[in-house]
Design an enzyme around this catalytic site. Sequence first.
Site, PDB file in Angstrom:
ATOM      1  CE  LYS C 116      11.653   1.189   1.710  1.00 16.54           C
ATOM      2  NZ  LYS C 116      11.631  -0.100   2.378  1.00 16.54           N
ATOM      3  NE  ARG C 292      11.437  -2.628  -9.794  1.00 15.52           N
ATOM      4  CZ  ARG C 292      10.983  -3.729  -9.190  1.00 15.52           C
ATOM      5  NH1 ARG C 292      10.299  -4.613  -9.865  1.00 15.52           N
ATOM      6  NH2 ARG C 292      11.185  -3.931  -7.896  1.00 15.52           N
TER       7      ARG C 292
END
Lengths: 161, 161, 495, 495
Positions: C116, C292
């Site tokens: 992050k 993804r």
Amino acid sequence: MLVSVDMNGKSVEVEVRENREGLLEVELDGKCYPVSAQVLPEGGVSLMINNESLTVYRTGDTLYIGGTQYHVHADDPLKKELLQSSSFKAGEGTVTAAMPGNVKKILADEGMEVEAGQGVVVLEAMKMENELEAPLAGTVRKIHVSEGQSVEAGTLLFEIE
Amino acid sequence: MLVSVDMNGKSVEVEVRENREGLLEVELDGKCYPVSAQVLPEGGVSLMINNESLTVYRTGDTLYIGGTQYHVHADDPLKKELLQSSSFKAGEGTVTAAMPGNVKKILADEGMEVEAGQGVVVLEAMKMENELEAPLAGTVRKIHVSEGQSVEAGTLLFEIE
Amino acid sequence: MFKKVLVANRGEIAVRVMRTLREMRIRTVAVFSDPDRAALHTLMADEAWPLGGTTSAESYLMGEKIIEIARKSGAEAIHPGYGFLSENAGFAELCQKNSIVFIGPPAEAIRQMGDKVTSREIMTAAGVPVVPGFDKPDMTEADALAFATEVGFPVMIKASAGGGGKGMRKVDSPEGLEKALRAARSEALSSFGDDHVYVEKFVQNPRHIEIQVLADNHGNVIYLGERDCSIQRRHQKVIEEAPSPFVTPEMRQKMGKTAVQATRAANYRNAGTVEFLVDKSRNFFFLEMNTRLQVEHPVTEWITGLDLVAEQVRIAEGLPISLKQEDVRLQGHAVECRIYAEDPENNFMPSPGTVQRLSTPAGPGIRDDSGIYQGGEISVYYDPLISKLTTYGPDRETAIRRMCRALSEYIVAGIKTNIAFHRKVLNHPEFADGSHDTTFVDRHLDELMNTPTGDEPLAIVAAAVCYYLDRKPATGTGQVQKCSPWKRFQRSSWM
Amino acid sequence: MFKKVLVANRGEIAVRVMRTLREMRIRTVAVFSDPDRAALHTLMADEAWPLGGTTSAESYLMGEKIIEIARKSGAEAIHPGYGFLSENAGFAELCQKNSIVFIGPPAEAIRQMGDKVTSREIMTAAGVPVVPGFDKPDMTEADALAFATEVGFPVMIKASAGGGGKGMRKVDSPEGLEKALRAARSEALSSFGDDHVYVEKFVQNPRHIEIQVLADNHGNVIYLGERDCSIQRRHQKVIEEAPSPFVTPEMRQKMGKTAVQATRAANYRNAGTVEFLVDKSRNFFFLEMNTRLQVEHPVTEWITGLDLVAEQVRIAEGLPISLKQEDVRLQGHAVECRIYAEDPENNFMPSPGTVQRLSTPAGPGIRDDSGIYQGGEISVYYDPLISKLTTYGPDRETAIRRMCRALSEYIVAGIKTNIAFHRKVLNHPEFADGSHDTTFVDRHLDELMNTPTGDEPLAIVAAAVCYYLDRKPATGTGQVQKCSPWKRFQRSSWM
């Protein structure tokens, strides 16, 4: 036939009759519904209530109607009453007959260990056999009746401790 | 286990064995296929032949593989042979034993009317019971054997006319 | 062109990927755990190879073993689906080392976007707006307090390696800060083996809006409009739609261009999603990039007419994206309901078991991407998502009405599902007018749980009739016919 | 807005119409014959009313009775589907007399378009090209010969009241003319109670291409592109697609405008289809106008994004069509396979029976409009069409590959179907390159019947294994597990 239906913790009694044309009449809350029923494959029933078409699928106590699940338990009200009144009337382990009947069978011996819910006495009343279960796990202290004996409402049947 | 499989009018023999690991070995046309089989719900079987995944559904003699129906009849080759050789060897209505065996049961009386395909004699051979059927509709003219009797290959069993 | 592709996943997403591969005439290789011997993805594949093991860690997360199967089977590429190994940079590297194409982004992009703090840094450098935040390797309570005072409470403490709500704490006032920092660090350590946390401004009642991007090896990056995923329960998406009822055409273009910037900054390839938090004033902030295929990709497929899995395969083969940005046309509206095997009335507990009866909706504008079949088992070991039901219509209202109709046809018996829960959300006025945000489910949970459908008396009548039919003596009356199909089936030679 | 609509039909089309009505929040009324007490349309409707009777004539063709049920149930309108009463002008009039809206064209348009000679005259007057023909009330053999000599043999003799190939004869040379005239007249008389026939030029190896039109009560008439229905067997459509691989953009516009002309000439309202025969030189000739929803309407819905049943309902309510001609956008490609309960290997004989197992295809770009369910019966009394399977893709090849994939997932056990037949047509090079015409099935019938799939040895192995599993003693080996689901179901209190 009188059927006791439990739903969302509430219990109602429903009367189901078959008239001469083979149509069912279902009485609920004082209202009478004429129902044409058709058993379908794989646990289905098609009901037509007046002309409303209702397709229901069932597994166990779960009904599926239009994408929604309903948890509905139907049972014989007499059996329920017998069970409930029996197990709630006297002490926790004391079971009495809720209505007059005939002792059909004794399923346990005095001194035997039983599970909660295990059948101890079979009482025949109103032509229905009802298995009276041990309200708690424990030992059968005393069976007060014998097979074939007629009993009145309130007769002490057996005690578990 | 030897299995005779009919498809599109042709008949082939297939050998199915189970090895020690519980894996099946299927021999067809001299080739041996290792098959892992898993029975599925509702008439399905999942086969893995080497690592090819083959999912098959069956109703009666119809197999469904990948959207295509195949009509495939599998049976005991011994039973088939008995039946075929019996009905083709002698005259149309004359049935003989194709291999040595024991007459287990006689299902018809002399003089009785039978349908084509109706069982007349049950022959036990190689620990399998095989019902020998009337090759044509007609009257049972003669039954040449009796229950319990041992017969050699070629023994005349019964005649229909 | 690939001849054979291994799908390193299970359930509905493995089935969905295999469908496209089959349409591309590419041979499909499934891998399966012990409990999945009869799972739909195992049955549907051209080849199925046993992984052994029961839990995810023992089976679908066994990267080395999957690579070995790919080599043995001769698969040239691996599609990871979502979850499992799909965002595992190490697995992507392992594929490369073994000369097997990973159908997804480069390992480096996965690694950077998976962290992050790193991803925030990259996005900030690329001029992508991020939620105002503070990060320092040895951040003290005083540092955090200074930042929180500057941007105003509430603030969020988040784990750098985080995901799925783990290592996350909301802090409403200075008093709670120290305790929250400690708790977040300890949770981050135990969940991710890394206690690094940072502080972010808390965006009040945000919408969750994400942009689908495609990037190929020829320098093309395009965006395919947004998805609105604001119906969530505990950071888990429940209902998604495209386009968002909240996004204006100008905002769509601005968010799209920003997402393309982000994708380029991440050196990204293949299909990806840039997630944003959007506040009431339509300011949007980069949340994270999912490297993804997303669960909710079908709503984008509906409104674009594209097959995103086919695009993924083509990009992995080195081909360019099948269209240019100017050819992307968004038409109509699509909604997705995630059908979970869970019990909304019992705190959404997973509900494994046997699917005793399955009836799936069909007809115009319906798509059901399911991983189950009638008689099959829903395993206790894996994700309870059993199907993604999507509907399409020329406008939002039609798509929603169609979804209500579809849900009314959907029967999954033997287990509990959230089908009825979805209908209540769809019929809620706040969802209907599109003004909802990510706090919707929490705010309305009671209402969504306890609304009667109105069919309760019918259910009682039905239960009584079923009881009667079970016990009544068989007579030959006309209206009540009992014809047991079981008898019929049992007569067949099969059983 | 209608509150309640009666669907005067059964099977897949009744189900399809009800789905749209439900989405429009209109209450649905089904009618059902005795054998259809448990049919899907009866189960799906909000209300179901018994028609009594068994055959179509005793049930779904009983116009008076259906009107009576509409009145009793309070339905404001009737949707006739296709077949049955849908093209019965008398029934449309009966609806009007009883102040019930007939969701279809005015009775007069049905009547005129139902008569081949009248419709030819109307179209000729409107400048719509028709197949050169000759018609005179008392046409003699000499008249017919003169015409045939002028346009050249072969010619077709057709019944004026005809349909379904009845009263139709192809004549190749002058010698056969007299006999064919006599046979056609006698067949026309016995089939339609009217021996009026006419002669038409025979179009060699034509394609069947039709235009979908919509007309409302506000003077708007639009066309929604074409459908190519050239894959036919005995004048029965089998596979349809949109757009046609044969039609150029210029031709599409020309045919569309001609269809609009035809629609206006017929004073038509609601959804309709103008059918054309197209010769190898792309000349097109009016064939007939179908004054109802077509079986193959879903392919048009896929490429336009419209719901044609919703449009029908709106038009019947007096609303304008929901879009203008210039807003019609044709995108992508759609294919339909009609799934029939019939046995292609036994001369396509209908195959009624119990659907013992049903597994329908799903996933991206698939739509299944079915009228059956697992365990249900396919009646011997009605049409053997059990489902319309349609697929969509950005281009023709993708749509066809998707259809092949969908068919490979489709299992209907217990009866015979034409599923495998469809796959063989789709894989035929002549269909793949789009050069086929209406003679395709006849020309390739042998080939379509007798091609092995290549899976025959697998079927043999599978049959042997099934036989073995049925008979093998139950042992506890690992690989061969027998778990009977029947046992599980029977344990439930239900059965």
